[in-house]
Enzyme design. Sequence first.
Site, PDB file in Angstrom:
ATOM      1  N   SER A 138      28.529  24.890 -32.660  1.00 57.18           N
ATOM      2  CA  SER A 138      28.807  24.813 -34.094  1.00 57.18           C
ATOM      3  C   SER A 138      27.929  23.782 -34.803  1.00 57.18           C
ATOM      4  CB  SER A 138      30.283  24.496 -34.329  1.00 57.18           C
ATOM      5  OG  SER A 138      30.649  23.316 -33.647  1.00 57.18           O
ATOM      6  N   ASP A 379      37.240  15.232 -38.846  1.00 58.17           N
ATOM      7  CA  ASP A 379      36.021  15.754 -38.232  1.00 58.17           C
ATOM      8  C   ASP A 379      34.897  14.733 -38.379  1.00 58.17           C
ATOM      9  OD1 ASP A 379      33.762  17.062 -37.387  1.00 58.17           O
ATOM     10  OD2 ASP A 379      34.094  18.878 -38.584  1.00 58.17           O
ATOM     11  N   HIS A 382      30.869  17.220 -36.959  1.00 51.25           N
ATOM     12  CA  HIS A 382      29.979  18.027 -37.798  1.00 51.25           C
ATOM     13  C   HIS A 382      29.526  17.203 -39.000  1.00 51.25           C
ATOM     14  CE1 HIS A 382      32.549  20.820 -35.518  1.00 51.25           C
ATOM     15  NE2 HIS A 382      31.412  21.479 -35.370  1.00 51.25           N
TER      16      HIS A 382
END
Length: 407
Positions: A138, A379, A382
Amino acid sequence: MNPFEKSQMRKKSRKLAPIAALALLLTIPLYLSFIGDSSSRQTFPSHDSTTAPCPPAAELQQCDLFSGEWVPNPDGPYYTNETCDAIQEHQNCMKFGRPDTGYLKWRWKPDACELPLFEPDRFLELMRGKSLAFVGDSVARNHMQSLICLLSKVAHPVEWSDPSGKQIWYQYKEHEFNISIFWTPFLVKTGILDPSLGCPFDLYLDEFDDTWSNQIANFHYVIISAGSWFFRPSYFHLHHHLHGCLYCPVPDSNITHLTPAFAYRRAFQTAFRAINSVAGYNGVTFVRTFAPSHFEGGAWDQGGNCLRTRPFMRNETALEESALEFYTIQVEELRIARTLNGGRRFVLFDTTKPMLLRPDGHPSIYGHLPGVKLVMPNDCVHWCLPGPIDAWSDFLQELLRREIGDK
Ligand SMILES: *[C@@H]1O[C@H](CO)[C@@H](O)[C@H](O)[C@H]1NC(C)=O
Ligand SMILES: *[C@@H]1O[C@H](CO)[C@@H](O)[C@H](O)[C@H]1NC(C)=O
Ligand SMILES: *[C@@H]1O[C@H](CO)[C@@H](O)[C@H](O)[C@H]1NC(C)=O
Ligand SMILES: *[C@@H]1O[C@H](CO)[C@@H](O)[C@H](O)[C@H]1NC(C)=O
């Protein structure tokens, strides 16, 4: 510094962190100047150019793009959540109300030169007639979506996917340029990739993941990367036998307990072997190095978060041991892959050092609506879009320019 000395230093750094870790970090640029692109890129006049004047020394020794610092850039960002529709929900920090905007106003400045900002028209011209594949997880997707957003100023691709969703294509028809992404978080053949079926994963560490290795002959450029999936509970298979496991689910079983680094090294060895042996692939492979996460105040599942609003200076932080280990493995295996018989062209795409300095660039809580329960509530892995990962396209543009020899 030989690998043994490095492993000694690593052992010491365990006891002496963070000072030794910092010292170790500071040795990386030296180490890289030996094995990195600057040395291998030196070119010498070919037979048919004996009459041409020697190029200036500055051109022979190309600047190390990845040693540098973030400097203010009042002109950023170059797109927003309104102008680009390729932003994954979880990285759409603007949409989910991230209040500060300072993290959008930096660009990367290499110590020894300038890194030109991404120019969509120029990039598409460089890439005319070419195809680019992202191979990874990802974070690879995060990078690709950032590139698509930066290009959205001038062009929009047609998109389609294979039925399994493991490969997605983007075609810029007018520019004769294709992008594709292959979902392969472990790079090698893997059993059970559906988390709903429960961990662990079965990793066949010496077998190709042919969803991508069977396809790359269609590409001129491949950007390969892998990261935090290697910290998940897994069974490791070698030579068609169960060889060991990570966070072994059956505690009293006879299976050998092995580390994430064990699997990470073998996965890259196998992936590079695939690249070096696939018939018809003559492309350039960019090895995008591990981008560190920035959980502070706890681990990712223990309330850790990333709340900073500005970059670090390079003397303010150091790589954690596990990140350094992954990084070192990538660099070492890249060097080995280059020397193998029939070796293809491998280029270091060293995002580790720049991204270590960007604790402010992650979604944190702004990757979802408030109150939504997620496995990873904050998060710090990312990168927001727009955000510091947009600089990866600056790097890519310059690396491609160097490959193609465009001035
Ligand atoms: C973009 O972000 C703003 C908040 O900054 C939000 O109001 C808007 O709905 C978002 N639009 C999209 C398309 O995500
Ligand atoms: C891009 O993809 C299309 C559709 O698969 C193909 O026809 C075309 O040849 C590709 N172009 C390049 C430059 O790879
Ligand atoms: C572990 O290995 C021993 C000896 O090979 C064997 O007798 C035992 O059944 C094994 N235990 C498990 C849980 O596999
Ligand atoms: C980092 O270096 C800057 C100067 O470049 C200095 O002002 C600052 O105090 C240093 N910070 C640390 C933590 O050493």
